[in-house]
Design an enzyme around this catalytic site. Structure first.
Site, PDB file in Angstrom:
ATOM      1  N   GLY A  43       0.830  -1.203   0.000  1.00 21.84           N
ATOM      2  CA  GLY A  43       0.000   0.000   0.000  1.00 21.84           C
ATOM      3  C   GLY A  43       0.860   1.247   0.000  1.00 21.84           C
ATOM      4  N   LEU A  46      -1.297   7.320   2.464  1.00 22.82           N
ATOM      5  CA  LEU A  46      -0.572   8.103   3.466  1.00 22.82           C
ATOM      6  C   LEU A  46       0.232   7.213   4.390  1.00 22.82           C
ATOM      7  CD1 LEU A  46      -2.953  10.967   4.579  1.00 22.82           C
ATOM      8  CD2 LEU A  46      -0.931  11.069   3.144  1.00 22.82           C
ATOM      9  N   ALA A  47      -0.385   6.152   4.915  1.00 24.86           N
ATOM     10  CA  ALA A  47       0.316   5.302   5.874  1.00 24.86           C
ATOM     11  C   ALA A  47       1.443   4.525   5.194  1.00 24.86           C
ATOM     12  CB  ALA A  47      -0.671   4.347   6.541  1.00 24.86           C
ATOM     13  N   SER A 287     -17.473  18.054   1.325  1.00 23.34           N
ATOM     14  CA  SER A 287     -16.780  18.235   2.608  1.00 23.34           C
ATOM     15  C   SER A 287     -17.725  18.618   3.740  1.00 23.34           C
ATOM     16  CB  SER A 287     -15.701  19.303   2.483  1.00 23.34           C
ATOM     17  OG  SER A 287     -15.212  19.625   3.761  1.00 23.34           O
ATOM     18  N   ARG A 340     -20.816  13.274  12.752  1.00 22.66           N
ATOM     19  CA  ARG A 340     -21.259  12.642  11.514  1.00 22.66           C
ATOM     20  C   ARG A 340     -22.324  11.573  11.729  1.00 22.66           C
ATOM     21  NH1 ARG A 340     -15.337  12.029   8.556  1.00 22.66           N
ATOM     22  NH2 ARG A 340     -15.138  14.248   8.057  1.00 22.66           N
ATOM     23  N   HIS A 433     -18.299   5.934   4.125  1.00 20.91           N
ATOM     24  CA  HIS A 433     -17.176   6.806   3.888  1.00 20.91           C
ATOM     25  C   HIS A 433     -15.878   6.239   4.441  1.00 20.91           C
ATOM     26  CE1 HIS A 433     -14.823  10.375   3.637  1.00 20.91           C
ATOM     27  NE2 HIS A 433     -14.783  10.570   4.923  1.00 20.91           N
ATOM     28  N   GLU A 457      -5.937   3.196   7.950  1.00 17.21           N
ATOM     29  CA  GLU A 457      -7.329   2.737   8.000  1.00 17.21           C
ATOM     30  C   GLU A 457      -7.400   1.210   8.068  1.00 17.21           C
ATOM     31  OE1 GLU A 457      -9.826   4.343   4.870  1.00 17.21           O
ATOM     32  OE2 GLU A 457     -11.632   3.386   5.660  1.00 17.21           O
ATOM     33  N   LEU A 473      -6.370  11.424   8.151  1.00 16.56           N
ATOM     34  CA  LEU A 473      -5.059  11.788   7.604  1.00 16.56           C
ATOM     35  C   LEU A 473      -4.033  11.784   8.724  1.00 16.56           C
ATOM     36  CD1 LEU A 473      -6.122  14.724   5.258  1.00 16.56           C
ATOM     37  CD2 LEU A 473      -5.893  12.307   4.738  1.00 16.56           C
TER      38      LEU A 473
END
Lengths: 669, 227, 247
Positions: A43, A46-47, A287, A340, A433, A457, A473
């Site tokens: 992967g 970001l991570a 957003s 949310r 999401h 994630e 993030l």
């Protein structure tokens, strides 16, 4: 059922000192030994990209894999809003502890205290690192970093780069990774998909990949394996995830003994563009920042809603007194800015009551008319236009302000729907999401399979039952830049005498053969239905029975439906083309096959968790006024699911201990 | 010195050569035009012939004319090399072609340049070569004690033929289009792009690309109809 | 709406491609890719090979889509990727020609899918700031003028889709390369190694077989993120500066 003991390995000591002390006392790998150690990272989001780059900088031999053509396409790129950090640059009372507390509370007390505190500590370093890499964060006129506020918290701690924060952070990590690729410390394998994990003597020692262009299976060996493969929201078919996002790497690990923790914790984002037809392939997020200025409502009268659905009326035709601003009505304290999960459920309730405003019945209005008027008046005042300004002028001025703040989002909305959101209220509906659940990991981010790590994630660790905005993030980068480079040493320091792992051991050969057989099996079904059609059906079951609201009856039914669907899949799926070529349909098939297993485990998890918390809402467990009712006495644990070799699904528990925060009922009233 | 060679071989270096030689040729066009406008005087070609003599005999101008020939050749050869290598870099073309994203001229600079080069060959063969080879009649004037080549006569003779006038008109249209893109493009290649000044350069370029070729084109047309 | 699609089919990099015509029924609410999904579902039902096209995020940011629609990369709408292009911009009965991005440095892999790893090579040659994790000073220790940060951001919005190369009659990657050089070079953090970066990236770009910029500005017109050719001018002058004044 295997005898698995889930040790969180949280270090001793006061919460705020755990990480610092642990970091200072953990085992290290000397530079000359690092050169001899291979690490596989799967992967490049970001991570993954941040982990691979940092491990390369440290001197390990890193092999990094992505199924995309380039690391830069990973779905982290699509994150819009921002990244949280406890910098307290705004002098508004933020601190590491407050960020920790907000995250624990926002997650409805279902995450591990020590992990979350470490995340909050790392958050400040992330911003520094990204600025140094050249991430163009928003700035004030004085040249210093700007912040904005986000749902569910009372401080302004979100750093952002217009509506493209994820893109800018990912490009920063991608550049750091590219630099290591150029030095040769990191070897990049693009268009390679991991199809299995290889264990040797109980330790994760490699992966089997398929070259997506040639179809060739390859065996890669290393001293340990790091999975940073993202979330599994696509199990719902329709989600804000990218089309290629999948669970397969993680799921293959589960099939090799890793555990899937809290899989039913799914975040449904309240502000997405509604589904417009059967052909729909994905959903687009708007957003969360829009809720700062937009008011959410549906018509009070069912006949008005019906008229809008049938196109006989428009939102603007409904008189003010016939509108139900249901968030403001139900949650006066937070209004349109409730978290949310709460906002999503309220939208569902409004539509269930028959007041939905899209032809499908599944949409509510997000209205900027009030904001446009408010901004317009303020603007007229500051321009010194006096009191005799026409309404049209006020609208014009107000629209300009709204355009400056949300222009790109409004433009995107118009592109997709063909409707002008400045003139008519937007239509929105919740959509899947983010998945808080993921591979079970301990404090070192190591799964219960020795030598197998999970970041971002793909793991379950930091967000509990609900994630706060702008925290995904933060977690991805914290894990990759600042956690794994240290904690991986705890495992690797014991491996310095292990010679290079061979990729032709019996374990590797057997794993490769099993993958080959799995692919052949799929191709040889030669049925009549497309992979896509199975995926759509799976998604419908998941959304219907394991979506925004769940109940035991539905979940039991859903489990049966998925089992039947899985059976049908292996009898009647049709995959064109061959295994030894560029074949996207075959790629989809292996992913959907894994989703068909994961889906069942998610429903089992949802069925087992007899409480409502965060994104998991069981209709049987609610208060009299319809709010979530948590059951701390019986469910303050991580549910970690095993899929054993006899295909049994077994539950293991890690009890969660809260020594620093008091478990409270979340209230936004 | 190897850095110079590798710079000139780099994509940006090559383009820099095109830009600088192009700008030089733009300046030359102005000088050339000013001289040629003397063809419109009604003095029987006296001033033009004297000017032509001066231009071909003054040692300083003679020397710089070698520079001019060199830059023309460099611009042309480099242009051809770039066009060929760009064609190779593109590979195959699209089935549907469109001008929605760029002007026709900007995409056909090589074609326009080749037309201009062909025109130049005809133009120089007709005048420059004849003059250098001594194939022209001589003319004597009172105020000088030597004879000069009567280039004016030759010009009038050439421009009395319709097909040559048409070739000149085609050449000037090609030049106009070439300049239409090339003028401002040269500045962009030099790295001169600024929100304030680029619109001015572009405006200047468009004006130049119309006025200069138009002025050149007037000469053969004027002579064809008046002489 | 009924459409006729003329689509480029090519088995693999080595084989010869050809156009094949299909009929498909779409609705105006579909995105262009959803319309292709419908076609592919239809082909699978007929047990034929579906059309391979790259796509992923379908929200205009990952840069995966790589097709040319009626001669224009990402189709007729400005500042819009193919995935964000909706069928309401086409007419019932229209014939749509769909081809892959074409450039030597982007070899076709299959049907509409091309290999853009040459872009990764350009970034690897210097498109970064050399800072190891943990070395960074406090984020606010380097104030950056707001407008400058904005300019750097505008260049940094590049999604690496390659439409600039596809649109360029020369197959030039100047817009892509210049956007990265501008993004990093405009910021004080990136200035330190700016000359080295510029030189290396241009050399790598040339090595990958991209063509030379002739300032047609087709790249700017087709860029879904509206990246300006101002960046190309900046790269030109930065490169000259790097060669002429560098050691």
């Amino acid at each position: 059922m295997s005898n698995i003991k889930l040790e969180s390995n949280v270090p001793e000591g006061p919460l705020a000192e755990k990480w610092t002390k642990y970091r200072g006392s953990m085992n290290l790998v000397a530079p000359n030994n690092k050169r001899r150690i291979d690490v596989i990272v799967v992967g490049t989001g970001l991570a993954g990209a941040s982990a691979a780059a940092t491990l390369g900088e440290l001197g390990y031999n890193v092999h990094v894999f992505t199924f995309h053509d380039s690391p830069r396409r990973a779905h982290s790129i699509a994150a819009q809003g921002g990244i949280n950090a406890a910098k307290n640059y705004q002098n508004d009372g933020d601190s590491v502890y407050r960020l920790f507390y907000d995250t624990i509370k926002g997650g409805d007390y279902r995450s591990r205290e020590a992990n979350v505190h470490r995340l909050a500590e790392a958050s400040t370093d992330i911003i520094d690192q990204c600025v140094a890499q050249g991430v163009p964060f928003a700035r004030e006129y004085g040249g210093l970093l700007a912040n904005r506020s986000f749902g569910g918290v009372q401080v302004s701690r979100t750093f952002y780069a217009r509506g493209q924060t994820g893109q800018q952070l990912l490009i920063g990590a991608y550049q750091a990774l590219s630099r290591q690729v150029a030095t040769g410390k990191v070897k990049l394998y693009n268009r390679h998909e991991m199809l299995d994990l290889v264990k040797v003597d109980g330790k994760a020692r490699g992966i089997i990949t398929r070259n997506l262009l040639t179809g060739k299976l390859e065996r890669f060996a290393a001293h340990c394996v790091v999975l940073a493969t993202g979330g599994y929201g696509n199990v719902f078919y329709l989600s804000t995830n990218a089309m290629g996002s999948n669970v397969s790497a993680g799921w293959r690990a589960v099939r090799k003994g890793a555990l899937m923790a809290n899989p039913c914790f799914t975040q449904i984002h309240p502000t997405c563009i509604p589904v417009s037809g059967e052909y729909q392939s994905k959903l687009t997020l708007m957003s969360e920042s829009l809720r700062n200025d937009g008011r959410v409502w549906v018509p009070k009268k069912a006949e008005d809603a019906a008229a809008i659905r049938e196109g006989r009326m428009k939102g603007n035709d409904i008189a003010e007194e016939d509108r139900d601003y249901y968030l403001e009505r139900r949650y006066p304290a937070f209004g349109n800015l409730v978290p949310r999960d709460v906002a999503s459920r309220a939208a569902k309730t409004a539509c269930d009551e028959g007041n939905g405003v899209a032809p499908t019945g599944l949409a509510v209005f997000l209205d900027f008319a009030a904001a446009i008027e408010r901004y317009g008046k303020a603007e007229a005042y500051s321009l010194g236009l006096g009191d005799n300004v026409s309404d049209a002028k006020i609208r014009e001025l107000g629209e300009k302000v709204v355009e400056q703040k949300y222009g790109n989002l409004f433009e995107m909305y118009e592109k997709i729907t063909g409707e002008n959101p400045y003139k008519n209220p937007m239509k929105i509906f919740p959509a899947v999401h983010y998945t808080m659940g993921g591979l079970w990991v301990d404090y070192n981010l190591e799964t219960n399979v020795s030598g197998l790590f999970a970041l971002g994630e793909a793991n379950f660790s930091d967000h509990g039952a609900n994630r706060l905005g702008a925290s995904a993030l933060m977690q991805g980068l914290a894990d990759g830049y600042f956690v794994i480079p240290y904690t991986i040493g705890q495992f690797l320091s014991k491996e310095i005498r292990t010679p290079k792992i061979k990729n032709d051991s019996p374990e590797f050969m057997a794993a490769e053969k099993a993958v080959q057989e799995r692919l052949d099996k799929l191709l040889n079904i030669k049925g009549n239905q497309s992979v896509e059609s199975f995926h759509r059906r799976l998604g419908k079951y998941m959304w219907e029975y394991c979506g925004m609201a769940r109940n035991a009856e539905g979940l039991n039914k859903g489990i049966k439906l998925i089992q039947a669907l899985r059976e049908e899949f292996y009898k009647d799926v049709f995959i064109p083309g061959a295994a030894d070529e560029y074949n996207p349909e075959l790629e989809k098939a292996t992913r959907v096959a894994d989703f068909l297993e994961l889906g069942e485990v998610m429903m089992r998890d949802a069925l087992n968790r007899e409480e409502s918390c965060g994104g998991h809402f069981r209709e049987e467990y609610k208060t009299e006024d319809g709010e979530a009712r948590r059951n701390d006495e019986d469910f303050t644990y991580v549910a970690a699911w095993e899929w054993d070799e006899e295909n049994n699904i077994n539950l293991h528990k890690e009890q969660l201990e809260f020594n620093n925060v008091e478990l409270k009922t979340r209230s936004y009233k | 010195m190897s850095w110079i060679i590798s710079f000139l071989k780099s994509s940006i270096g090559r383009k820099l050569v095109m830009s600088l030689t192009g700008l030089f040729l733009v300046i030359f066009l102005v000088v050339h035009l000013i001289g040629n406008l003397q063809l419109l005087y009604s003095d029987g070609g006296e001033s033009f012939n004297k000017y032509a003599y001066f231009m071909t005999n003054n040692p300083l101008i003679k020397a710089s004319s070698f520079g001019l020939y060199f830059f023309i050749l460099l611009h042309a050869i480099q242009g051809i090399i770039i066009a060929l290598s760009n064609r190779h870099a593109k590979g195959s073309k699209y089935a549907v072609s469109t001008n929605a994203n760029s002007t026709w001229a900007s995409k056909n600079m090589a074609l326009l340049g080749t037309l201009i080069l062909a025109f130049l060959c005809i133009h120089m063969g007709d005048f420059w070569f004849r003059m250098k080879a001594g194939l022209l009649d001589m003319a004597a004037y009172d105020d000088i004690d030597y004879e000069v080549a009567n280039l004016y006569d030759r010009v009038v003779y050439s421009f009395s033929q319709l097909w040559i006038v048409i070739i000149y008109l085609i050449g000037m249209v090609a030049l106009a289009l070439h300049l239409n893109h090339g003028f401002s493009s040269a500045f962009q290649t030099l790295g001169l792009n600024h929100k304030k000044y680029t619109p001015i350069i572009e405006g200047l370029g468009k004006t130049f690309s119309i006025l200069v070729p138009l002025a050149f084109a007037i000469i053969p047309v004027f002579i064809y109809f008046t002489k | 709406m009924n459409l006729q699609l003329k689509i480029w089919r090519q088995k693999n990099a080595e084989s010869k491609g050809y156009f094949e015509t299909y009929k498909v029924e779409a609705t105006e609410h579909m995105s262009f890719l959803e319309m292709l999904d419908v076609l592919n579902e239809q082909l699978i039902q007929e047990k034929k090979e579906p059309v391979v096209f790259e796509h992923d995020c379908r929200e205009g940011i990952c840069g995966a889509c790589s097709m040319v629609i009626n001669g224009q990369p990402h189709g007729p709408m400005a500042a819009t990727t193919t995935c964000q292009l909706h069928m309401r911009h086409f007419k019932n009965g229209q014939t749509i020609t769909i081809e892959p991005f074409r450039a030597k440095a982007f070899p076709i892999l299959k049907d509409l899918s091309v290999d853009r790893s040459s872009f990764d090579s350009i970034i690897q040659s210097g498109g970064y700031i050399s800072v190891n994790t943990g070395q960074a000073p406090d984020g606010n220790s380097i104030p950056i003028e707001k407008d400058l940060a904005g300019k750097a951001f505008d260049a940094a919005t590049c999604i690496g889709c390659g439409a600039c190369v596809a649109a360029c009659p020369n197959g030039s990657a100047m817009l892509f390369t210049s956007a990265k050089v501008s993004h990093l070079g405009l910021l004080p953090q990136g200035e330190v190694e700016h000359k080295r970066r510029v030189k290396n990236m241009v050399e790598q770009m040339d090595k990958e077989g991209f063509g030379m910029c002739s300032n047609t500005k087709a790249c700017e017109a087709e860029c879904p993120k509206e990246i300006s050719v101002e960046n190309i001018a900046r790269l030109n002058r930065n490169y000259m500066n790097s060669i002429l004044t560098g050691e």
